[in-house]
Design an enzyme around this catalytic site. Structure first.
Site, PDB file in Angstrom:
ATOM      1  N   SER A  85       2.937   6.746   9.161  1.00 15.87           N
ATOM      2  CA  SER A  85       3.559   5.442   9.373  1.00 15.87           C
ATOM      3  C   SER A  85       4.938   5.647   9.993  1.00 15.87           C
ATOM      4  O   SER A  85       5.618   6.631   9.712  1.00 15.87           O
ATOM      5  CB  SER A  85       3.720   4.703   8.052  1.00 15.87           C
ATOM      6  N   HIS A  96       8.140  -0.122   5.665  1.00 15.60           N
ATOM      7  CA  HIS A  96       7.515   0.291   4.405  1.00 15.60           C
ATOM      8  C   HIS A  96       7.755   1.757   4.077  1.00 15.60           C
ATOM      9  O   HIS A  96       7.544   2.179   2.945  1.00 15.60           O
ATOM     10  CB  HIS A  96       6.017  -0.061   4.382  1.00 15.60           C
ATOM     11  N   ASP A 141       6.920  -4.946  10.400  1.00 17.72           N
ATOM     12  CA  ASP A 141       7.077  -3.611   9.817  1.00 17.72           C
ATOM     13  C   ASP A 141       7.823  -2.699  10.788  1.00 17.72           C
ATOM     14  O   ASP A 141       7.251  -1.832  11.448  1.00 17.72           O
ATOM     15  CB  ASP A 141       5.699  -3.040   9.478  1.00 17.72           C
TER      16      ASP A 141
END
Length: 276
Positions: free
Chosen positions: A220, A68, A115
């Site tokens: 992230s 992402h 992810d």
């Protein structure tokens, strides 16, 4: 595969449930360059670069991060290694263009399942005390169990107001119950077998208004480590960082060994799959 306009539309919908990225709430400043595998994915903002996501160096030309982080592509982005302070000039810093990037083909924008992404740098890094690869847990390895202490690090937000640190922070948290994370009052069906969740309740007297230490906006793609080995990739958490019922969520790296090996084994001149 996930691509184009559908990704952007779905991403806008899912943001109502989960945060775009992760960082550090609580914790402490890391010793300078004590985590030489840390990567900062930065995006051009005016005449300077701004930290956007984290990553970990896993081979001499490869960085592992979260899919992402790259949904809008690699244009305008650089990878910076050997970083402690984002703003200060450091002789240890090495800056790279992104030669190729590979988002996992089964990434699900609706819940961030799978992810994980790999970035191939435009050249191998120069190994030093400030820049080095880290081991990651392979298929068949033992993941940390309930209550095990794991470590996260990054340059993410310090609170829900979005204030960011200039220097690398680190935090020790604990693996949380997967069965509880699957409950409807936690993440429900968003949580899959490819994920682990972790946080740490702040001991009394607690100086954190969120009452726990956790990851938050801005990191992230960064690593979750157990005994010095990467076992997870920081993926997502609650809309507000530090919520008791929204532990941070991490992609389980050992589920992707074959994909990692196959991706890095591609011929140097092979065209990357940019549609992921």
């Amino acid at each position: 595969m996930v691509s184009g306009k559908n990704v952007l539309v779905a991403a806008a919908l899912v943001f109502a449930l989960i945060s775009h990225s992760e960082g550090i709430i609580g914790g402490r400043e890391a010793a300078p360059h004590s985590r030489p595998y840390m990567a900062s994915i930065q995006v051009q903002e005016g005449e300077s670069l701004k930290h956007e996501c984290g990553g970990s160096v896993i081979a001499d030309q490869w960085v592992m991060t979260a899919t992402h982080c790259l949904l809008s592509g690699s244009a305008g982005r650089k990878i910076v290694l050997g970083v402690h302070s984002l703003s200060e000039p450091e002789e240890t810093k090495q800056t790279f263009d992104i030669l190729e990037y590979y988002n996992h083909p089964d990434f699900n924008v609706l819940n961030y399942d799978n992810d994980i992404a790999l970035i191939k740098l435009d050249r191998p890094f120069n190994a030093s005390e400030a820049v080095a690869a880290v081991e990651y847990l392979r298929t068949g390895g033992t993941n940390p169990g309930l209550g095990a202490e794991v470590e996260a690090a990054g340059w993410g937000s310090l609170d829900n107001l979005g204030s960011r640190p200039d220097k690398l922070k680190e935090v020790v948290i604990e693996v949380f119950s997967s069965s509880r994370c699957r409950r409807s009052d936690y993440y429900g069906k968003l949580f899959t077998s490819n994920m682990m969740c972790a946080h740490k309740l702040c001991p009394e007297p607690c100086n954190q208004p969120q009452r726990k230490e956790d990851t938050c906006d801005g990191d992230s793609g960064g690593p979750l480590l157990y005994n010095g080995t990467v076992v997870g990739i920081t993926s997502y958490g609650g809309k507000k960082c530090g919520q008791i019922r929204k532990p941070g969520i991490y992609t389980i790296v050992s589920h992707y060994t074959e994909w990692i090996d196959n991706t890095m084994a591609l011929q140097p001149n092979a065209a990357p799959d940019q549609s992921s």
